[in-house]
Design a protein around this motif. Structure first.
Motif, mmCIF file in Angstrom:
data_model
loop_
_atom_site.group_PDB
_atom_site.id
_atom_site.type_symbol
_atom_site.label_atom_id
_atom_site.label_comp_id
_atom_site.label_asym_id
_atom_site.label_seq_id
_atom_site.Cartn_x
_atom_site.Cartn_y
_atom_site.Cartn_z
ATOM 1 N N GLN A 125 0.821 -1.209 0.000
ATOM 2 C CA GLN A 125 0.000 0.000 0.000
ATOM 3 C C GLN A 125 0.850 1.253 0.000
ATOM 4 O O GLN A 125 0.517 2.245 -0.641
ATOM 5 C CB GLN A 125 -0.913 0.010 1.215
ATOM 6 C CG GLN A 125 -1.843 -1.163 1.236
ATOM 7 C CD GLN A 125 -3.153 -0.811 1.894
ATOM 8 O OE1 GLN A 125 -4.123 -0.472 1.249
ATOM 9 N NE2 GLN A 125 -3.169 -0.881 3.225
ATOM 10 N N LEU B 168 3.757 1.610 -1.276
ATOM 11 C CA LEU B 168 4.455 1.827 -2.542
ATOM 12 C C LEU B 168 3.704 2.811 -3.438
ATOM 13 O O LEU B 168 4.310 3.661 -4.084
ATOM 14 C CB LEU B 168 4.652 0.497 -3.285
ATOM 15 C CG LEU B 168 5.613 -0.489 -2.637
ATOM 16 C CD1 LEU B 168 5.792 -1.713 -3.522
ATOM 17 C CD2 LEU B 168 6.962 0.152 -2.371
ATOM 18 N N SER B 169 2.394 2.696 -3.461
ATOM 19 C CA SER B 169 1.609 3.634 -4.282
ATOM 20 C C SER B 169 1.825 5.064 -3.816
ATOM 21 O O SER B 169 1.906 5.987 -4.626
ATOM 22 C CB SER B 169 0.118 3.319 -4.179
ATOM 23 O OG SER B 169 -0.158 2.054 -4.705
ATOM 24 N N LEU B 170 1.901 5.219 -2.502
ATOM 25 C CA LEU B 170 2.086 6.570 -1.969
ATOM 26 C C LEU B 170 3.463 7.104 -2.342
ATOM 27 O O LEU B 170 3.615 8.270 -2.701
ATOM 28 C CB LEU B 170 1.916 6.557 -0.455
ATOM 29 C CG LEU B 170 0.564 6.024 0.039
ATOM 30 C CD1 LEU B 170 0.518 6.020 1.556
ATOM 31 C CD2 LEU B 170 -0.566 6.867 -0.522
ATOM 32 N N LEU C 212 5.155 6.368 -4.891
ATOM 33 C CA LEU C 212 5.107 6.685 -6.307
ATOM 34 C C LEU C 212 4.587 8.099 -6.526
ATOM 35 O O LEU C 212 5.129 8.867 -7.318
ATOM 36 C CB LEU C 212 4.168 5.679 -6.981
ATOM 37 C CG LEU C 212 4.410 5.272 -8.415
ATOM 38 C CD1 LEU C 212 5.859 4.907 -8.634
ATOM 39 C CD2 LEU C 212 3.507 4.097 -8.779
ATOM 40 N N ARG C 213 3.539 8.434 -5.822
ATOM 41 C CA ARG C 213 2.924 9.740 -6.031
ATOM 42 C C ARG C 213 3.799 10.872 -5.546
ATOM 43 O O ARG C 213 3.719 11.986 -6.050
ATOM 44 C CB ARG C 213 1.566 9.786 -5.359
ATOM 45 C CG ARG C 213 0.525 9.908 -6.407
ATOM 46 C CD ARG C 213 -0.814 10.362 -5.977
ATOM 47 N NE ARG C 213 -1.045 10.353 -4.571
ATOM 48 C CZ ARG C 213 -2.051 9.703 -3.999
ATOM 49 N NH1 ARG C 213 -2.871 8.994 -4.727
ATOM 50 N NH2 ARG C 213 -2.226 9.765 -2.717
#
Lengths: 227, 227
Positions: free
Chosen positions: B14, B16-18, B20-21
């Motif tokens: 979870q 990792l998505s953050l 990325l942003r």
DNA sequence: GAATGTGAAAATATTCACAGCG
DNA sequence: CGCTGTGAATATTTTCACATTC
């Protein structure tokens, strides 16, 4: 000194909402009790997990009665106790900021009212939206936000504005004395200490799903190779 | 036998998505590297946590290079590696079922395209919606669902229909060979084994928030009482 | 028998702390 | 130095298993 009252575990807290949604229809159809195994099967959770979770509920809500051996849990009692723990036993009023699609989807969903949440007012910074009616509510200008929150003691702000506006609105909500923010903007917002934030982030969810699919693929490949 | 390749932990996934942003805008402004401390501070995560998470990325993506001591992580490299792990390194095509507010909100958000996801087609069971244009896409009848998914090898179905229709549509998606479902309906759906599901449940989120607020209240009361 | 409630064990996830690199 | 990478220590969450109650 009391023996350090441990806080309710976060994963437990999330499951409580799910339990609630399973229990409610059963109450409507008049089912008196439900076992941890039955409830667990509906949600893909082990029965032991359900019992541990409900033990927390009983402790935190200081309920007089819990489950009964050989019988299960009283649906009505459990419903009440969980709602008390969640803080949904009395209505919490909310305001919606952002009258775009997400905002309208929330209003249309409506299931909230049933769960004890009611939307008190809608705000939008665009003058095109102001004065328009959505459902029974009229869209108000941002300038009215502070006063509405203060006078109605609104607990929760639903933040459904574009990313670019999110931090600004969050700050306004905090200054008006909001207690929690449900944030749909795809970014982390910073808030006054004491204000709780829950994020609903569709990009994160989609990427999570994508990752699960990739993992599944790899397992498939591995097991084919191994077999 | 390889030493049991452990799967990537869910909380890590979870985050990792953050990450990325946060990384993407930095790349756009040309920042070459980022330290675990800097990244962690942006998101309220410890630097050790960030390093552990990124160690997973390096391992899973078989990246040639990782962070550099004394310098930090190469933004561009990290972006690529994370996207590879997430499975967003190549475009994943999706279909949207349900052209209501949630569906439109997703289309309007649009950030997906940038992240490597594209919406291939929209379906709705209501004949009122069919044939209407939303953005560049035309709403199609449910009868076309199977063929579109098969011929375009669509990986992900976004389920934005009312609760009452959700299980039925989910089943259709599974039969058409979908790989994952992003479920906005406020219920658990059951799917063919091998199909991944991620739920976005606004009631659960709202109740989670309500609970956090209650807990906060209790802490306040306790500390006042103690002080 | 059928189920709860719960310690104890196992599995997971996070934080610490430090050796070692650039 | 500042920062990564990582074992070891800690904390948290889940599962097991069983005495106990209805």
């Amino acid at each position: 000194m009391p023996p350090t009252v441990r806080r309710i575990p976060r994963p437990t807290a999330q499951r409580l909402s799910l339990y609630l949604r399973e229990i409610q229809p059963l109450i409507a159809q008049g089912q008196p009790t439900l076992s941890s195994r039955e409830l667990g099967e509906k949600l893909g959770v082990s029965s032991a997990q359900v019992r541990k979770d409900l033990a927390w509920v009983v402790q935190s809500s200081q309920a007089t009665e819990a489950g009964r051996s050989g019988v299960g849990y009283n649906c009505v009692k459990m419903n009440e106790s969980i709602r008390q723990v969640i803080g949904a036993h009395r209505r919490r009023s909310t305001v919606l900021v952002g009258a775009g699609n997400i905002g309208r989807a929330l209003l249309a969903y409506g299931g909230f009212a049933q769960e004890g949440f009611s939307i008190t007012a809608i705000f939008d910074s665009s003058s095109r939206m102001q004065g328009k009616r959505i459902g029974t509510l009229m869209v108000q200008p941002m300038s009215a936000l502070r006063k509405v929150i203060r006078t109605n003691r609104v607990a929760i702000g639903i933040l459904a504005v574009p990313r670019s506006a999110a931090q600004n609105v969050a700050t306004q909500l905090c200054e008006a004395g909001i207690r929690g923010i449900l944030n749909f903007a795809p970014m982390r917002i910073s808030v006054t200490p004491g204000v709780s934030v829950t994020n609903i982030d569709m990009s994160v969810a989609l990427e999570q799903l994508s990752m699960d699919i990739s993992i599944h693929d790899q397992l498939r490949i591995n097991s084919e190779g191994a077999a």
